[in-house]
Design a protein around this motif. Structure first.
Motif, PDB file in Angstrom:
ATOM      1  N   THR A  32       0.805  -1.222   0.000  1.00 14.46           N
ATOM      2  CA  THR A  32       0.000   0.000   0.000  1.00 14.46           C
ATOM      3  C   THR A  32       0.836   1.270   0.000  1.00 14.46           C
ATOM      4  O   THR A  32       0.296   2.370   0.034  1.00 14.46           O
ATOM      5  N   ALA A  33       2.152   1.133  -0.044  1.00 12.95           N
ATOM      6  CA  ALA A  33       3.026   2.306   0.029  1.00 12.95           C
ATOM      7  C   ALA A  33       2.929   3.186  -1.204  1.00 12.95           C
ATOM      8  O   ALA A  33       3.094   4.411  -1.120  1.00 12.95           O
ATOM      9  N   ASP A  34       2.673   2.583  -2.362  1.00  8.75           N
ATOM     10  CA  ASP A  34       2.685   3.360  -3.602  1.00  8.75           C
ATOM     11  C   ASP A  34       1.432   3.108  -4.432  1.00  8.75           C
ATOM     12  O   ASP A  34       1.469   3.176  -5.653  1.00  8.75           O
ATOM     13  N   ASP A  35       0.316   2.798  -3.752  1.00  8.26           N
ATOM     14  CA  ASP A  35      -0.954   2.527  -4.430  1.00  8.26           C
ATOM     15  C   ASP A  35      -1.965   3.587  -4.011  1.00  8.26           C
ATOM     16  O   ASP A  35      -2.445   3.574  -2.875  1.00  8.26           O
ATOM     17  N   PRO A  36      -2.324   4.516  -4.897  1.00  5.34           N
ATOM     18  CA  PRO A  36      -3.265   5.572  -4.492  1.00  5.34           C
ATOM     19  C   PRO A  36      -4.625   5.030  -4.076  1.00  5.34           C
ATOM     20  O   PRO A  36      -5.282   5.609  -3.209  1.00  5.34           O
ATOM     21  N   LEU A  37      -5.052   3.917  -4.680  1.00  4.11           N
ATOM     22  CA  LEU A  37      -6.343   3.358  -4.301  1.00  4.11           C
ATOM     23  C   LEU A  37      -6.367   2.886  -2.859  1.00  4.11           C
ATOM     24  O   LEU A  37      -7.433   2.803  -2.243  1.00  4.11           O
ATOM     25  N   ALA A  38      -5.202   2.577  -2.299  1.00  2.00           N
ATOM     26  CA  ALA A  38      -5.142   2.132  -0.909  1.00  2.00           C
ATOM     27  C   ALA A  38      -5.465   3.252   0.071  1.00  2.00           C
ATOM     28  O   ALA A  38      -5.704   2.988   1.251  1.00  2.00           O
ATOM     29  N   LEU A  39      -5.468   4.492  -0.404  1.00  2.32           N
ATOM     30  CA  LEU A  39      -5.786   5.636   0.453  1.00  2.32           C
ATOM     31  C   LEU A  39      -7.274   5.951   0.481  1.00  2.32           C
ATOM     32  O   LEU A  39      -7.709   6.813   1.243  1.00  2.32           O
ATOM     33  N   LEU A  40      -8.068   5.242  -0.338  1.00  2.00           N
ATOM     34  CA  LEU A  40      -9.462   5.621  -0.545  1.00  2.00           C
ATOM     35  C   LEU A  40     -10.427   4.589   0.026  1.00  2.00           C
ATOM     36  O   LEU A  40     -10.147   3.385   0.026  1.00  2.00           O
ATOM     37  N   ALA A  41     -11.589   5.077   0.457  1.00  5.62           N
ATOM     38  CA  ALA A  41     -12.642   4.216   0.976  1.00  5.62           C
ATOM     39  C   ALA A  41     -13.534   3.719  -0.166  1.00  5.62           C
ATOM     40  O   ALA A  41     -13.458   4.194  -1.302  1.00  5.62           O
ATOM     41  N   GLY A  42     -14.398   2.770   0.164  1.00  4.93           N
ATOM     42  CA  GLY A  42     -15.190   2.096  -0.854  1.00  4.93           C
ATOM     43  C   GLY A  42     -16.174   2.986  -1.580  1.00  4.93           C
ATOM     44  O   GLY A  42     -16.478   2.756  -2.744  1.00  4.93           O
ATOM     45  N   TYR A  43     -16.696   4.018  -0.911  1.00  5.97           N
ATOM     46  CA  TYR A  43     -17.659   4.889  -1.562  1.00  5.97           C
ATOM     47  C   TYR A  43     -17.010   6.125  -2.176  1.00  5.97           C
ATOM     48  O   TYR A  43     -17.636   7.173  -2.304  1.00  5.97           O
ATOM     49  N   SER A  44     -15.762   5.990  -2.570  1.00  5.58           N
ATOM     50  CA  SER A  44     -15.108   7.014  -3.383  1.00  5.58           C
ATOM     51  C   SER A  44     -15.317   6.673  -4.855  1.00  5.58           C
ATOM     52  O   SER A  44     -15.483   5.511  -5.216  1.00  5.58           O
ATOM     53  N   PHE A  45     -15.300   7.683  -5.692  1.00  2.60           N
ATOM     54  CA  PHE A  45     -15.596   7.477  -7.107  1.00  2.60           C
ATOM     55  C   PHE A  45     -14.612   6.520  -7.788  1.00  2.60           C
ATOM     56  O   PHE A  45     -15.027   5.607  -8.506  1.00  2.60           O
ATOM     57  N   PRO A  46     -13.287   6.663  -7.585  1.00  9.18           N
ATOM     58  CA  PRO A  46     -12.371   5.746  -8.262  1.00  9.18           C
ATOM     59  C   PRO A  46     -12.576   4.282  -7.880  1.00  9.18           C
ATOM     60  O   PRO A  46     -12.432   3.392  -8.730  1.00  9.18           O
ATOM     61  N   VAL A  47     -12.930   4.009  -6.631  1.00 20.24           N
ATOM     62  CA  VAL A  47     -13.145   2.620  -6.217  1.00 20.24           C
ATOM     63  C   VAL A  47     -14.426   2.081  -6.843  1.00 20.24           C
ATOM     64  O   VAL A  47     -14.480   0.930  -7.285  1.00 20.24           O
ATOM     65  N   HIS A  48     -15.461   2.905  -6.911  1.00 10.51           N
ATOM     66  CA  HIS A  48     -16.710   2.456  -7.522  1.00 10.51           C
ATOM     67  C   HIS A  48     -16.538   2.136  -9.003  1.00 10.51           C
ATOM     68  O   HIS A  48     -17.272   1.304  -9.547  1.00 10.51           O
ATOM     69  N   LEU A  49     -15.597   2.800  -9.655  1.00  9.21           N
ATOM     70  CA  LEU A  49     -15.394   2.546 -11.081  1.00  9.21           C
ATOM     71  C   LEU A  49     -14.872   1.143 -11.357  1.00  9.21           C
ATOM     72  O   LEU A  49     -15.030   0.630 -12.471  1.00  9.21           O
ATOM     73  N   ILE A  50     -14.231   0.518 -10.359  1.00 12.64           N
ATOM     74  CA  ILE A  50     -13.622  -0.800 -10.580  1.00 12.64           C
ATOM     75  C   ILE A  50     -14.654  -1.789 -11.109  1.00 12.64           C
ATOM     76  O   ILE A  50     -14.414  -2.520 -12.075  1.00 12.64           O
ATOM     77  N   ASN A  51     -15.843  -1.812 -10.483  1.00 11.62           N
ATOM     78  CA  ASN A  51     -16.852  -2.788 -10.875  1.00 11.62           C
ATOM     79  C   ASN A  51     -17.535  -2.466 -12.191  1.00 11.62           C
ATOM     80  O   ASN A  51     -18.231  -3.310 -12.745  1.00 11.62           O
ATOM     81  N   SER A  52     -17.356  -1.259 -12.696  1.00  9.74           N
ATOM     82  CA  SER A  52     -17.930  -0.923 -13.999  1.00  9.74           C
ATOM     83  C   SER A  52     -16.918  -1.074 -15.127  1.00  9.74           C
ATOM     84  O   SER A  52     -17.236  -0.816 -16.282  1.00  9.74           O
ATOM     85  N   GLY A  53     -15.702  -1.458 -14.790  1.00 12.94           N
ATOM     86  CA  GLY A  53     -14.686  -1.672 -15.803  1.00 12.94           C
ATOM     87  C   GLY A  53     -13.962  -0.426 -16.243  1.00 12.94           C
ATOM     88  O   GLY A  53     -13.155  -0.459 -17.164  1.00 12.94           O
ATOM     89  N   GLU A  54     -14.245   0.693 -15.576  1.00 15.71           N
ATOM     90  CA  GLU A  54     -13.578   1.939 -15.924  1.00 15.71           C
ATOM     91  C   GLU A  54     -12.391   2.177 -14.999  1.00 15.71           C
ATOM     92  O   GLU A  54     -12.326   1.673 -13.885  1.00 15.71           O
ATOM     93  N   GLN A  55     -11.465   2.963 -15.453  1.00 16.31           N
ATOM     94  CA  GLN A  55     -10.300   3.323 -14.670  1.00 16.31           C
ATOM     95  C   GLN A  55     -10.315   4.825 -14.410  1.00 16.31           C
ATOM     96  O   GLN A  55     -10.825   5.612 -15.204  1.00 16.31           O
ATOM     97  N   SER A  56      -9.755   5.211 -13.277  1.00 15.60           N
ATOM     98  CA  SER A  56      -9.693   6.624 -12.924  1.00 15.60           C
ATOM     99  C   SER A  56      -8.238   7.066 -12.864  1.00 15.60           C
ATOM    100  O   SER A  56      -7.390   6.367 -12.306  1.00 15.60           O
ATOM    101  N   ASP A  57      -7.958   8.202 -13.470  1.00 15.08           N
ATOM    102  CA  ASP A  57      -6.617   8.770 -13.375  1.00 15.08           C
ATOM    103  C   ASP A  57      -6.491   9.501 -12.049  1.00 15.08           C
ATOM    104  O   ASP A  57      -7.146  10.532 -11.830  1.00 15.08           O
ATOM    105  N   LEU A  58      -5.671   8.960 -11.158  1.00 15.53           N
ATOM    106  CA  LEU A  58      -5.550   9.512  -9.814  1.00 15.53           C
ATOM    107  C   LEU A  58      -4.275  10.342  -9.699  1.00 15.53           C
ATOM    108  O   LEU A  58      -3.176   9.805  -9.658  1.00 15.53           O
ATOM    109  N   ALA A  59      -4.455  11.652  -9.657  1.00 15.94           N
ATOM    110  CA  ALA A  59      -3.313  12.540  -9.460  1.00 15.94           C
ATOM    111  C   ALA A  59      -3.119  12.740  -7.966  1.00 15.94           C
ATOM    112  O   ALA A  59      -3.303  13.834  -7.424  1.00 15.94           O
ATOM    113  N   MET A  60      -2.756  11.662  -7.291  1.00 11.26           N
ATOM    114  CA  MET A  60      -2.597  11.684  -5.846  1.00 11.26           C
ATOM    115  C   MET A  60      -1.172  11.318  -5.474  1.00 11.26           C
ATOM    116  O   MET A  60      -0.544  10.487  -6.129  1.00 11.26           O
ATOM    117  N   THR A  61      -0.681  11.942  -4.415  1.00 13.14           N
ATOM    118  CA  THR A  61       0.656  11.637  -3.909  1.00 13.14           C
ATOM    119  C   THR A  61       0.557  10.462  -2.949  1.00 13.14           C
ATOM    120  O   THR A  61      -0.166  10.523  -1.953  1.00 13.14           O
TER     121      THR A  61
END
Length: 802
Positions: A423-452
């Protein structure tokens, strides 16, 4: 508007007319089809050209076989997640929503605008909106005013895209961290949950209540059998009221919440969506709730498809609307059959009319008829203030559980630091389940995360040359579309067969490289934890329950190998539930619980680890010693651990616990009111909080009470007051607390809240275990008192001298 012009328009279109008159006028003009249309939603992929496409989901909204044009012909109650359903440019999404709204206003006979709802638990769940930390983080700040500001910002962003209802906050009181939705809660104490909820709701709705907060899931969803999603709940009426209803009661009565969502489960065999005693009896009649009751997605459908308490969709709709439901979400599977239910005598027209009136009243009250459109040129999903607040929540919510002197890392050193873990270099590890990028996983879409990420942030602060990185292992190697299991997918006959693909990685081949990195460093910082994902597409989140509190995958093996290397090891755990370290708790040099700290979590963690900021977060839930020790909460009754009390039960890190880079001491307790009248008394006392360490810090003072003798078994302690107290190094703060007698209540056999005369233990501390000052308080009276409806629910804590 001139008097002549006013006379030419229907009364319901006159913004100066009283709401009740507008409702009555509009109701008098409506056909049954137009009424029913107000009692359901549609789930569409909207288009600015008006060519909207239906969305169907096996679980949440099946294709009802009704053309869109026919669905929209008579109007519509709500539209489901117009910008949150899929990735859409926000301005284009607003144009598409305006197109639907224009159809409702201009192309239907009565021109009733539609309510748009979105998810907003950890930020508005749309493209580009601020990604706030999880509700566990909110609660871990113990800073209700800050969470009120989170609600305000989310509300501002929601209004800018034409959203009128947000499906948050979650008021479920955590009972068992194996439950996947633990990450959505404010923790395990009903008072803490209630206070946080009230501030979030106040912030989200604003003074005008023109955006509805939605309290969910009513009620006791978190007490499910075995911590399994949708499972039955086995609680008695006293516990139901004292533990699970209290936060809802507070948010209804104190924060004027605009909407409530029933839960999926059944209580004693009665599904919540069909429970008239709860929805009409408690909410409307007993508490005076005046808002909308909206279904959880497919909750009405489940009455016949899962619970089997209704024979078909029409009967399910009758059950739910008879119980007090106002709107079916996310679609129309059952509500479309209400006319059939009326013909069969299963529901009356008067009951349907009452629900329609509540929907219309809400639309008038929020100003929807006067302001149905949003301005695409004024979409506001990003601001410096929103980012700063997200950062502050991340800073204030990280909890330091252990520190053997290794933290903070020195900024002015040349020593190497190994940054290890999946989880050190995974932006998705910083997010909870009801965030938009996580919800996209089940729809097959990807989110560009400009997160540090934490790795990037530590490199920025320490210098890239000082940081050695090794991933060590994966949690899930590939985040892929399609949830492996939706609720109800697995037939009973197949439940013994393991047919679900194993998402969680068991690959240990990268561990040796991580050990080598640790051996080259002075300190190893190992990032472990969860990946949020719905319905087992992740390791935590809705439907992603677990039977273990062991770190998912091979993370325990990775951690053990790094610790065995001999390099002092700091563990940073992120995710939606606490995990054990498999016996390594006493072998690591430091441990941090950061939950899901959001888009600024990487920077916040790096600042805390290097001492640029001080830890001040406190646990909003206990960390059980093992899965076998659950359910465990701090506010249990004496016998919950059995007799004798087994050493392996309980919690290593209790509710309210957290360390700092400084030290605090408590003294000088003075009770100006040790005795208080049962009718209207208030206990008042004060004490000192002294910072005896070398740096400034913030202590979280926590006030607990215990009813020494009561007519029913009471918890060993209950939180009744708390506050963040900033104190400079070698300085003191004098803290004054007022606790109304009303707050010492519990529920009797009648279901009423009562206060009994007698003695109470007062405990003042820095956690539910670490009590520093104590006294006995006495409620004085000759008889038990039944509380009135508007009883005093909140204590006061303030700094009176510093």
């Amino acid at each position: 508007m001139s008097l002549q012009h006013k006379s030419e328009i229907p009364l319901y279109r006159d913004p100066d007319a009283p709401t009740e008159a507008r409702v009555a006028d509009l109701m008098s003009r409506m056909t049954l089809d137009e009424k029913i249309a107000q009692l359901h939603a549609v789930w569409l992929k909207l288009s600015a050209d008006g060519h909207h496409q239906p969305r169907s989901e096996d679980f949440a909204q099946r294709d009802a076989g009704v053309p869109i044009e026919r669905l929209l012909r008579h109007g519509l109650g709500q539209v489901t997640r117009p910008l949150g359903t899929h990735t859409v440019d926000p301005k284009e999404g607003v144009r598409a929503l305006n197109a639907l709204q224009r159809q409702m206003v201009e192309d239907t006979r009565l021109g009733i605008p539609v309510i748009a709802h979105e998810e907003c638990l950890v930020g508005l769940m749309t493209k580009d909106a601020t990604l706030f930390p999880s509700p566990l983080n909110y609660a871990a700040t113990w800073n209700a005013e800050l969470i009120g500001r989170v609600g305000e910002i989310i509300g501002e962003q929601a209004r800018s895209i034409g959203c009128h209802q947000g499906l948050a906050p979650v008021l479920d009181v955590s009972r068992d961290p194996r439950w996947g939705r633990t990450e959505e809660t404010f923790g395990e104490d009903p008072y803490l949950v209630g206070v946080m909820a009230c501030h979030y709701v106040d912030g989200l709705q604003g003074e005008r209540r023109d955006l509805l907060a939605t309290l969910k899931h009513f009620v006791a969803h978190s007490a499910s059998e075995g911590a399994r999603n949708h499972a039955p709940v086995h609680v008695g009426p006293r516990e139901l009221n004292d533990t699970f209803m209290l936060p809802f009661e507070m948010a209804v009565k104190l924060a004027n919440a605009g909407s409530i969502m029933p839960a999926y489960h059944d209580i004693d065999g009665v599904p919540c969506h069909a429970n008239r005693d709860l929805l009409e009896g408690v909410l409307r009649e007993k508490w005076g709730f005046d808002g909308l009751i909206v279904a959880d997605y497919a909750g009405v459908n489940l009455l016949y498809s899962h619970h089997a308490v209704a024979r078909d969709a029409a009967a399910a709709a009758a059950l739910a609307f008879n119980a007090g439901l106002d709107v079916e979400l996310p679609g129309h599977e059952c509500a479309l059959h209400l006319a059939e239910a009326i013909e069969r005598g299963e529901i009356s027209l008067a009951t349907v009319d009452a629900a329609v009136e509540r929907v219309l009243r809400t639309k008038f009250d929020i100003g929807l008829f006067e302001h149905p459109y949003a301005d695409p040129e004024h979409v506001n999903l990003r601001s410096a203030e929103a980012t700063d607040v997200a950062h502050e929540v991340a800073l204030q919510s990280a909890v330091l559980l252990r520190n053997e002197g290794v933290l903070p890392l020195k900024l002015d050193s040349a020593a190497k630091i190994a940054v290890i873990g999946p989880t050190a270099d995974d932006p998705l590890a910083l997010l909870a389940g009801y965030s938009f990028p996580v919800h996209l996983i089940n729809s097959g879409e990807q989110s560009d995360l400009a997160m540090t990420t934490p790795l990037q942030a530590l490199r920025d602060l320490l210098g890239k040359d000082r940081v050695i990185h090794a991933r060590g292992c994966h949690i899930i190697e590939e985040r892929r579309a399609g949830a492996p299991v939706f609720p109800g997918d697995v037939p009973l006959a197949a439940m013994s067969e393991d047919k679900v693909d194993e998402l969680i990685s068991q690959d240990t081949s990268d561990i040796p490289a991580a050990v080598a990195a640790a051996k080259q460093a002075e300190v190893a910082v190992v990032f472990v934890g969860d990946l949020a994902g719905l319905f087992q597409s992740g390791t935590v989140g809705e439907g992603s329950d677990t039977d273990s509190l062991t770190l998912p995958g091979v993370q325990q093996a990775l951690l053990a190998a790094v610790v065995e290397s001999g390099t002092p090891t700091v563990v940073v755990m992120t995710g939606g539930r606490p995990y054990t370290l498999g016996g390594l708790e006493d072998k690591v040099a430091a441990q941090i619980m950061a939950f899901a700290p959001g888009e600024k979590g990487g920077e916040a963690l790096a600042e805390l680890i290097t001492g640029k900021a001080n830890f001040s977060g406190r646990l909003p839930l206990s960390v059980p010693k093992s899965a076998g020790a659950v359910p465990y909460t701090y506010n249990h009754r004496l016998k919950s651990a059995g007799t004798p009390v087994a050493y392996h039960f309980g919690s290593r890190y209790p509710f309210g616990f957290g360390l700092s880079y400084t030290q605090f001491q408590f003294d000088g307790l003075e009770c100006s009111t040790r005795e208080a009248a049962i009718a209207d008394g208030t206990f008042e006392f004060s004490f000192n909080v002294n910072n005896v360490g070398a740096c400034d810090g913030e202590e979280i003072v926590q006030i607990y009470v215990h009813d020494k003798i009561a007519s029913s078994a009471r918890p060993v302690r209950e939180l009744k007051a708390f506050a963040r107290i900033p104190v400079a190094s070698n300085a003191s703060a004098r803290v004054r607390v007022r606790i109304p007698v009303d707050m010492l209540n519990f529920t009797d056999a009648r279901g009423e809240r009562i206060v009994e005369p007698g003695d109470f233990d007062l405990m003042i501390g820095s956690s539910s275990r670490d009590i520093h000052l104590s006294e006995t308080l006495t409620v004085v009276g000759h008889a038990t008192r039944t509380l009135e409806r508007d009883w005093r629910m909140v204590s006061e804590v303030e700094i009176v001298a510093q």
